[in-house]
Design a protein around this motif. Sequence first.
Motif, PDB file in Angstrom:
ATOM      1  N   GLU A   1       0.849  -1.188   0.000  1.00 33.12           N
ATOM      2  CA  GLU A   1       0.000   0.000   0.000  1.00 33.12           C
ATOM      3  C   GLU A   1       0.883   1.235   0.000  1.00 33.12           C
ATOM      4  N   GLY A   2       0.303   2.356  -0.402  1.00 35.27           N
ATOM      5  CA  GLY A   2       1.059   3.602  -0.393  1.00 35.27           C
ATOM      6  C   GLY A   2       0.186   4.783  -0.736  1.00 35.27           C
ATOM      7  N   MET A   3       0.804   5.949  -0.694  1.00 33.66           N
ATOM      8  CA  MET A   3       0.135   7.180  -1.102  1.00 33.66           C
ATOM      9  C   MET A   3       0.561   7.469  -2.532  1.00 33.66           C
ATOM     10  N   GLU A   4      -0.406   7.716  -3.373  1.00 33.26           N
ATOM     11  CA  GLU A   4      -0.168   8.002  -4.783  1.00 33.26           C
ATOM     12  C   GLU A   4      -0.668   9.425  -5.040  1.00 33.26           C
ATOM     13  N   THR A   5       0.193  10.273  -5.577  1.00 35.07           N
ATOM     14  CA  THR A   5      -0.171  11.672  -5.799  1.00 35.07           C
ATOM     15  C   THR A   5      -0.021  12.034  -7.269  1.00 35.07           C
ATOM     16  N   PHE A   6      -1.070  12.612  -7.816  1.00 38.19           N
ATOM     17  CA  PHE A   6      -1.089  13.095  -9.190  1.00 38.19           C
ATOM     18  C   PHE A   6      -1.156  14.612  -9.138  1.00 38.19           C
ATOM     19  N   THR A   7      -0.290  15.281  -9.880  1.00 38.53           N
ATOM     20  CA  THR A   7      -0.354  16.730 -10.024  1.00 38.53           C
ATOM     21  C   THR A   7      -0.703  17.018 -11.479  1.00 38.53           C
ATOM     22  N   LEU A   8      -1.805  17.720 -11.676  1.00 37.47           N
ATOM     23  CA  LEU A   8      -2.283  18.049 -13.018  1.00 37.47           C
ATOM     24  C   LEU A   8      -2.302  19.559 -13.193  1.00 37.47           C
ATOM     25  N   VAL A   9      -2.029  19.998 -14.404  1.00 40.04           N
ATOM     26  CA  VAL A   9      -2.139  21.413 -14.742  1.00 40.04           C
ATOM     27  C   VAL A   9      -3.132  21.553 -15.890  1.00 40.04           C
ATOM     28  N   GLU A  10      -3.822  22.690 -15.889  1.00 45.52           N
ATOM     29  CA  GLU A  10      -4.779  22.951 -16.965  1.00 45.52           C
ATOM     30  C   GLU A  10      -4.088  23.765 -18.053  1.00 45.52           C
ATOM     31  N   ARG A  11      -4.138  23.241 -19.247  1.00 40.58           N
ATOM     32  CA  ARG A  11      -3.563  23.921 -20.404  1.00 40.58           C
ATOM     33  C   ARG A  11      -4.576  23.856 -21.545  1.00 40.58           C
ATOM     34  N   ASP A  12      -4.962  25.012 -22.032  1.00 47.71           N
ATOM     35  CA  ASP A  12      -5.918  25.106 -23.137  1.00 47.71           C
ATOM     36  C   ASP A  12      -7.192  24.302 -22.867  1.00 47.71           C
ATOM     37  N   GLY A  13      -7.674  24.384 -21.626  1.00 46.86           N
ATOM     38  CA  GLY A  13      -8.923  23.724 -21.263  1.00 46.86           C
ATOM     39  C   GLY A  13      -8.813  22.227 -21.010  1.00 46.86           C
ATOM     40  N   ARG A  14      -7.591  21.684 -21.035  1.00 42.14           N
ATOM     41  CA  ARG A  14      -7.380  20.256 -20.786  1.00 42.14           C
ATOM     42  C   ARG A  14      -6.489  20.079 -19.563  1.00 42.14           C
ATOM     43  N   TRP A  15      -6.709  18.996 -18.830  1.00 42.94           N
ATOM     44  CA  TRP A  15      -5.873  18.675 -17.687  1.00 42.94           C
ATOM     45  C   TRP A  15      -4.765  17.730 -18.133  1.00 42.94           C
ATOM     46  N   LEU A  16      -3.512  18.098 -17.808  1.00 44.80           N
ATOM     47  CA  LEU A  16      -2.340  17.325 -18.214  1.00 44.80           C
ATOM     48  C   LEU A  16      -1.517  16.932 -16.993  1.00 44.80           C
ATOM     49  N   LEU A  17      -0.905  15.772 -17.049  1.00 46.38           N
ATOM     50  CA  LEU A  17      -0.064  15.293 -15.961  1.00 46.38           C
ATOM     51  C   LEU A  17       1.206  16.136 -15.878  1.00 46.38           C
ATOM     52  N   ALA A  18       1.474  16.674 -14.687  1.00 48.66           N
ATOM     53  CA  ALA A  18       2.695  17.444 -14.460  1.00 48.66           C
ATOM     54  C   ALA A  18       3.576  16.774 -13.410  1.00 48.66           C
ATOM     55  N   GLY A  19       3.004  15.870 -12.609  1.00 45.67           N
ATOM     56  CA  GLY A  19       3.772  15.179 -11.585  1.00 45.67           C
ATOM     57  C   GLY A  19       3.069  13.921 -11.138  1.00 45.67           C
ATOM     58  N   TYR A  20       3.854  12.925 -10.752  1.00 47.74           N
ATOM     59  CA  TYR A  20       3.332  11.655 -10.239  1.00 47.74           C
ATOM     60  C   TYR A  20       4.314  11.172  -9.184  1.00 47.74           C
ATOM     61  N   PHE A  21       3.789  10.768  -8.037  1.00 51.85           N
ATOM     62  CA  PHE A  21       4.636  10.346  -6.938  1.00 51.85           C
ATOM     63  C   PHE A  21       3.956   9.230  -6.175  1.00 51.85           C
ATOM     64  N   VAL A  22       4.728   8.210  -5.807  1.00 50.74           N
ATOM     65  CA  VAL A  22       4.235   7.137  -4.961  1.00 50.74           C
ATOM     66  C   VAL A  22       5.147   7.050  -3.753  1.00 50.74           C
ATOM     67  N   ASN A  23       4.558   7.055  -2.576  1.00 50.91           N
ATOM     68  CA  ASN A  23       5.310   6.899  -1.336  1.00 50.91           C
ATOM     69  C   ASN A  23       4.801   5.637  -0.652  1.00 50.91           C
ATOM     70  N   SER A  24       5.698   4.663  -0.457  1.00 52.77           N
ATOM     71  CA  SER A  24       5.320   3.398   0.153  1.00 52.77           C
ATOM     72  C   SER A  24       6.544   2.767   0.806  1.00 52.77           C
ATOM     73  N   THR A  25       6.353   2.185   1.980  1.00 48.42           N
ATOM     74  CA  THR A  25       7.457   1.463   2.611  1.00 48.42           C
ATOM     75  C   THR A  25       7.830   0.232   1.801  1.00 48.42           C
ATOM     76  N   ALA A  26       6.931  -0.273   0.993  1.00 48.55           N
ATOM     77  CA  ALA A  26       7.215  -1.435   0.144  1.00 48.55           C
ATOM     78  C   ALA A  26       8.211  -1.098  -0.968  1.00 48.55           C
ATOM     79  N   LEU A  27       8.484   0.171  -1.196  1.00 50.88           N
ATOM     80  CA  LEU A  27       9.432   0.575  -2.231  1.00 50.88           C
ATOM     81  C   LEU A  27      10.872   0.570  -1.727  1.00 50.88           C
ATOM     82  N   LYS A  28      11.055   0.370  -0.455  1.00 52.93           N
ATOM     83  CA  LYS A  28      12.423   0.395   0.117  1.00 52.93           C
ATOM     84  C   LYS A  28      13.128  -0.910  -0.098  1.00 52.93           C
TER      85      LYS A  28
END
Length: 151
Positions: free
Chosen positions: A124-151
């Motif tokens: 399990e973990g925290m998943e974060t999506f950062t989106l920006v609006e460009r020309d009326g559309r939402w685009l991915l600007a960032g993606y992050f996963v934080n999980s102890t299982a990734l260590k």
Amino acid sequence: MFSCTSKLNSRVILSLGLFSLAFAGCALKANREGVPADVQTTINSVGEDIAADRYEKIYREAADEWRRDSTLDQSTTVFEAVKTKLGRVQSRALHTAAEEQNSGGKLTGRSFVVSYQTKFERGEGMETFTLVERDGRWLLAGYFVNSTALK
């Protein structure tokens, strides 16, 4: 944070992660009313592309901010590392959502940061999506996963 034996992988993940977290920390506040439909549609599409290993499509359709911070190969390495360690997403539960309007900095204009408590096949973990609006559309600007299982 994800730790990796390769310095390149660590820098890429750190770069993408810090990019997302830097903006997530600015104005994250719980929004239990949900996420706007057009934002959620973009998140769902990115999630489907990750699950189907369509990393080039994600990169090509991402915001300029994403492509300035990461190459296609670096992005692919990050997505593959998360998938290898955690497996596929099984479920997501909304944790926080915040809309922002920035006049300066890395993310100018309207943006949305959405975090989920995510259950993967192998952890399990925290998943974060950062989106920006460009020309009326939402685009991915960032993606992050934080999980102890990734260590």
